[in-house]
Write an enzyme that holds these catalytic residues in place. Structure first.
Site, PDB file in Angstrom:
ATOM      1  N   ASP A   1      38.682 -17.182 -55.827  1.00 18.78           N
ATOM      2  CA  ASP A   1      39.498 -18.375 -56.045  1.00 18.78           C
ATOM      3  C   ASP A   1      40.636 -18.376 -55.029  1.00 18.78           C
ATOM      4  OD1 ASP A   1      41.649 -20.093 -57.087  1.00 18.78           O
ATOM      5  OD2 ASP A   1      40.362 -20.303 -58.841  1.00 18.78           O
TER       6      ASP A   1
ATOM      7  N   ARG B   1      39.067 -28.908 -61.483  1.00 14.50           N
ATOM      8  CA  ARG B   1      37.636 -28.985 -61.758  1.00 14.50           C
ATOM      9  C   ARG B   1      37.333 -28.423 -63.140  1.00 14.50           C
ATOM     10  NH1 ARG B   1      33.334 -26.024 -57.815  1.00 14.50           N
ATOM     11  NH2 ARG B   1      34.172 -24.199 -58.862  1.00 14.50           N
TER      12      ARG B   1
ATOM     13  N   THR C   1      31.482 -28.441 -66.647  1.00 15.54           N
ATOM     14  CA  THR C   1      30.682 -29.490 -66.004  1.00 15.54           C
ATOM     15  C   THR C   1      30.849 -29.506 -64.487  1.00 15.54           C
ATOM     16  OG1 THR C   1      32.439 -31.151 -66.154  1.00 15.54           O
ATOM     17  CG2 THR C   1      30.972 -30.902 -68.062  1.00 15.54           C
TER      18      THR C   1
ATOM     19  N   ASP D   1      44.249 -18.929 -56.617  1.00 15.23           N
ATOM     20  CA  ASP D   1      44.776 -17.771 -57.335  1.00 15.23           C
ATOM     21  C   ASP D   1      45.132 -16.647 -56.376  1.00 15.23           C
ATOM     22  OD1 ASP D   1      44.760 -18.788 -59.890  1.00 15.23           O
ATOM     23  OD2 ASP D   1      42.757 -18.054 -60.360  1.00 15.23           O
TER      24      ASP D   1
END
Length: 215
Positions: free
Chosen positions: A204, A105, A109, A207
């Site tokens: 995340d 991603r 944006t 991660d």
């Protein structure tokens, strides 16, 4: 349709992955447990095709019911964090085929880009599909996978999404485009921040699964 199963083990492992102090060595197994229990919930309601037969016990014949081996089952983990959910799902559905789907991603944006698509060119319309996407935030990643699946013949009525945490924007997007797809999530959070992360969420998931928060 969106389901938040009230199972106590799902809620327990959700608490573990939310905790910022949970190390990667525990975070990934916790996601695997969520994959296991959410998969259990996702396949309970008229998803697994069954066939009736008779088996011989050591003493006498007995009626038996098995999962129909002629109907294909597919697991589609969204990389990277979907791999941890896959570990739990595969324990319950060891005969299911696995097709990896990678999406990145854009941080500005929030637009998803598919960088890996291992789906076959065509899927049997009877195929049962479990899409493993840990975080349903904006919905872009899940939508990219669903569009690819449907384009290859998958029927939305046979697709179920397993997610650890979901946010309203993703749920609204998926259910409006694919109302027959059922979503199973451990929790629904109220908002996204300016970076498109679910709040309070769990950070995340990729991660934290692989210990690369600072890498």
């Amino acid at each position: 349709m969106v389901y938040v199963p009230p199972h106590p083990l799902i809620q327990h492992w959700l608490g573990v992955v939310r905790d910022r102090h949970t190390p990667a060595a525990l975070f990934r197994p916790a996601l695997s447990e969520l994959g296991r229990w959410l998969t259990y919930e996702a396949v309970r309601r008229d998803w697994l095709p069954l066939t009736a037969t008779t088996v011989e016990t050591p003493l006498a014949p007995a009626a038996a019911t098995f999962i129909d081996p002629t109907v294909p089952m597919v697991l589609v983990p969204i990389l990277r964090a979907g791999l941890a959910l896959l570990e739990g799902s595969q324990n319950l559905l060891p005969l299911a085929r696995v097709y990896h789907f990678g999406v990145v991603r854009d941080e500005t944006t929030l637009t998803p880009t598919v960088y890996l698509n291992k789906l076959p060119a065509q899927l049997d319309p009877q195929t049962r599909v479990l899409l493993l996407d840990p975080m349903l935030a904006t919905g872009g990643t899940a939508m990219a996978a669903l569009e690819a699946l449907v384009a290859r013949g998958a029927q939305p009525a046979y697709i179920r999404v397993v997610a650890v945490i979901a946010a309203p924007p993703a749920l609204q997007k998926i259910t409006s485009h694919y109302p027959q797809v059922q979503i199973y999530t451990a929790g629904i959070d109220e908002a996204l921040n300016e970076k498109g992360f679910i709040v309070p969420g769990l950070g995340d998931a990729g991660d934290r699964s692989f210990g690369t928060e600072n890498g």
